[in-house]
Design a protein around this motif. Structure first.
Motif, PDB file in Angstrom:
ATOM      1  N   ARG A  26       0.699  -1.043   0.281  1.00 22.24           N
ATOM      2  CA  ARG A  26       0.046   0.077  -0.028  1.00 22.24           C
ATOM      3  C   ARG A  26       1.335   1.595  -0.232  1.00 22.24           C
ATOM      4  NH1 ARG A  26      -2.797  -3.519  -1.000  1.00 22.24           N
ATOM      5  NH2 ARG A  26      -4.391  -4.135   0.154  1.00 22.24           N
ATOM      6  N   SER A  27       0.632   2.154  -0.486  1.00 18.11           N
ATOM      7  CA  SER A  27       1.010   3.837  -0.315  1.00 18.11           C
ATOM      8  C   SER A  27       0.134   4.705   0.479  1.00 18.11           C
ATOM      9  CB  SER A  27       1.374   4.587  -1.920  1.00 18.11           C
ATOM     10  OG  SER A  27       1.969   4.920  -1.599  1.00 18.11           O
ATOM     11  N   GLN A  29       0.301   6.875   1.349  1.00 21.46           N
ATOM     12  CA  GLN A  29       0.447   9.037   1.246  1.00 21.46           C
ATOM     13  C   GLN A  29       0.472   9.460  -0.168  1.00 21.46           C
ATOM     14  OE1 GLN A  29       4.708   9.832  -0.386  1.00 21.46           O
ATOM     15  NE2 GLN A  29       4.935  11.527   0.697  1.00 21.46           N
ATOM     16  N   GLY A  30       0.415   8.027  -0.555  1.00 23.81           N
ATOM     17  CA  GLY A  30      -0.835   8.264  -2.511  1.00 23.81           C
ATOM     18  C   GLY A  30       0.370   7.970  -3.128  1.00 23.81           C
ATOM     19  N   ARG A  31       1.876   8.544  -2.853  1.00 23.50           N
ATOM     20  CA  ARG A  31       3.070   9.067  -4.316  1.00 23.50           C
ATOM     21  C   ARG A  31       3.130   7.618  -4.583  1.00 23.50           C
ATOM     22  NH1 ARG A  31       6.720  13.668  -2.624  1.00 23.50           N
ATOM     23  NH2 ARG A  31       7.675  12.422  -4.753  1.00 23.50           N
ATOM     24  N   ALA A  33       1.291   4.571  -5.287  1.00 21.73           N
ATOM     25  CA  ALA A  33      -0.026   3.925  -4.759  1.00 21.73           C
ATOM     26  C   ALA A  33      -0.095   2.976  -6.236  1.00 21.73           C
ATOM     27  CB  ALA A  33      -1.387   5.391  -4.970  1.00 21.73           C
ATOM     28  N   ARG A  89       5.514   5.965   2.384  1.00 22.69           N
ATOM     29  CA  ARG A  89       5.485   6.357   1.083  1.00 22.69           C
ATOM     30  C   ARG A  89       4.972   5.091   0.673  1.00 22.69           C
ATOM     31  NH1 ARG A  89       8.733   8.947  -2.845  1.00 22.69           N
ATOM     32  NH2 ARG A  89       8.980  10.509  -1.293  1.00 22.69           N
TER      33      ARG A  89
END
Length: 269
Positions: A26-27, A29-31, A33, A89
Motif C-alpha cells: 500500500r502507499s 501517502q499516495g505517491r 499508489a 510512501r
C-alpha cells in the motif's frame, strides 16, 4: 545520508522478514499508489543492495528501487500493523510483520533492464562479492581529482559516505587532497581492503566503528565517544580534538561540497 552498510542491513532484514511470502503493498501517502497496486499480492522473491540503492525483487521479475536519500527511513514491526502515521510512501506487510518506508529520495518500480542499467552506472561496492575493485582503480589511478572526492563518487566506489571516506583514508595515512593518479596501486588495495573490513563490520554491528583494538576507550583509558552516529572513530566529527595517534589537532574543511575531516600529522601531504 545512510552509508552502504545500512542499505545492506535493510536488504537482509527485508529478506528475512518477507522473502518467499505473499505481501500486501500500500502507499498511504499516495505517491507510490500505482506501483504498490502492481506488486500487491505478489511474492517478494529476493532482495539486493548496491551502494546506497535498495532493491526488492518480486515474482513478476520487477523490482522496487529505493534510495533513502537524506530523509528516508524505515520502521519495522509485527502484524497487525497500526494505522499509518506520517507520510508513509510504501507499506509492505504479510501475516506476521510489516515495514513502513517514509521520506525516500526514490521509490519506483523498475524492470530487469532498468535494474541492469542501475548497476552499470554504479562503481564497485565493497560489500558485494561480485565486484572487481580494479574497476575503481582504473578510474582513480589516472584521475587528477583528489582521492577524497573520488571515494565519495558513487560511480567510482558505491556505498562509501562521509564517515567511511574519512576513516579509511586516516587508517591508511592518505591525504584526502592527494590526486588519484598519485596514489600507488598498493595503497589503493589497502584502502579497498579496509573498506571491505569496516563496512562488513558496519553490517554486523549496525553502526560505524573504525578504531583498532589498541585505540578503543578501554585500551587508551579515554572517555567513549558520545555522538548520534555511535561507534568509535578517529577523525570524523572530531575537528579541533587531538588525534589519538599523534596528538595533532584534527582538521575540518569542505571538499566538493561535503565536510572533510583529517589529521595533518598522520595524513600529511
Amino acid at each position: 545520508m545512510p552509508e552502504g552498510h545500512t542499505i545492506h542491513r535493510l536488504a537482509g532484514l527485508h529478506r528475512r522478514t518477507f522473502a518467499g511470502t505473499v505481501v500486501s503493498a500500500r502507499s498511504p501517502q499516495g505517491r507510490f499508489a500505482a506501483g504498490a497496486s502492481q506488486i500487491d499480492g505478489r511474492v517478494l522473491r529476493e532482495t539486493d543492495a548496491h551502494g546506497k540503492h535498495l532493491l526488492l525483487g518480486f515474482d513478476d521479475d520487477r523490482w522496487v528501487h529505493i534510495h533513502l536519500g537524506i530523509y528516508g527511513k524505515y520502521t519495522f514491526g509485527q502484524a497487525p500493523p497500526p494505522a499509518p502515521t506520517g507520510v508513509v510512501r510504501l507499506r509492505l506487510s504479510n501475516a506476521a510483520d510489516y515495514a513502513d518506508l517514509r521520506g525516500p529520495n526514490t521509490c519506483e518500480l523498475i524492470d530487469p533492464v532498468e535494474k541492469k542499467a542501475l548497476h552499470a552506472r554504479l562503481g564497485p561496492d565493497p560489500l558485494r562479492a561480485d565486484v572487481d575493485p580494479d574497476l575503481a582503480w582504473r578510474r582513480i589511478g589516472r584521475s587528477r581529482t583528489a582521492v577524497g572526492v573520488l571515494l565519495m563518487d558513487q560511480s567510482v566506489v558505491a556505498g562509501v559516505g562521509n564517515i567511511y571516506r574519512a576513516e579509511a583514508l586516516f587508517r591508511q595515512g592518505v591525504d584526502p587532497a592527494l590526486p588519484g593518479r598519485d596514489l600507488t596501486r598498493e595503497r589503493w588495495t589497502a584502502i579497498w581492503d579496509d573498506l571491505v573490513l569496516l563496512m562488513a563490520e558496519g553490517v554486523r554491528l549496525g553502526h560505524i566503528d573504525t578504531v583498532r583494538p589498541e585505540h578503543t576507550p578501554e585500551a587508551m583509558g579515554r572517555p567513549p565517544r558520545v555522538d548520534e552516529h555511535g561507534g568509535e572513530v578517529y577523525v570524523y566529527r572530531r575537528a579541533g580534538m587531538p588525534c589519538f595517534l599523534c596528538g595533532s589537532e584534527v582538521r575540518t574543511g569542505v571538499l566538493a561540497g561535503r565536510n572533510l575531516f583529517w589529521c595533518p600529522g598522520c595524513q600529511g601531504g
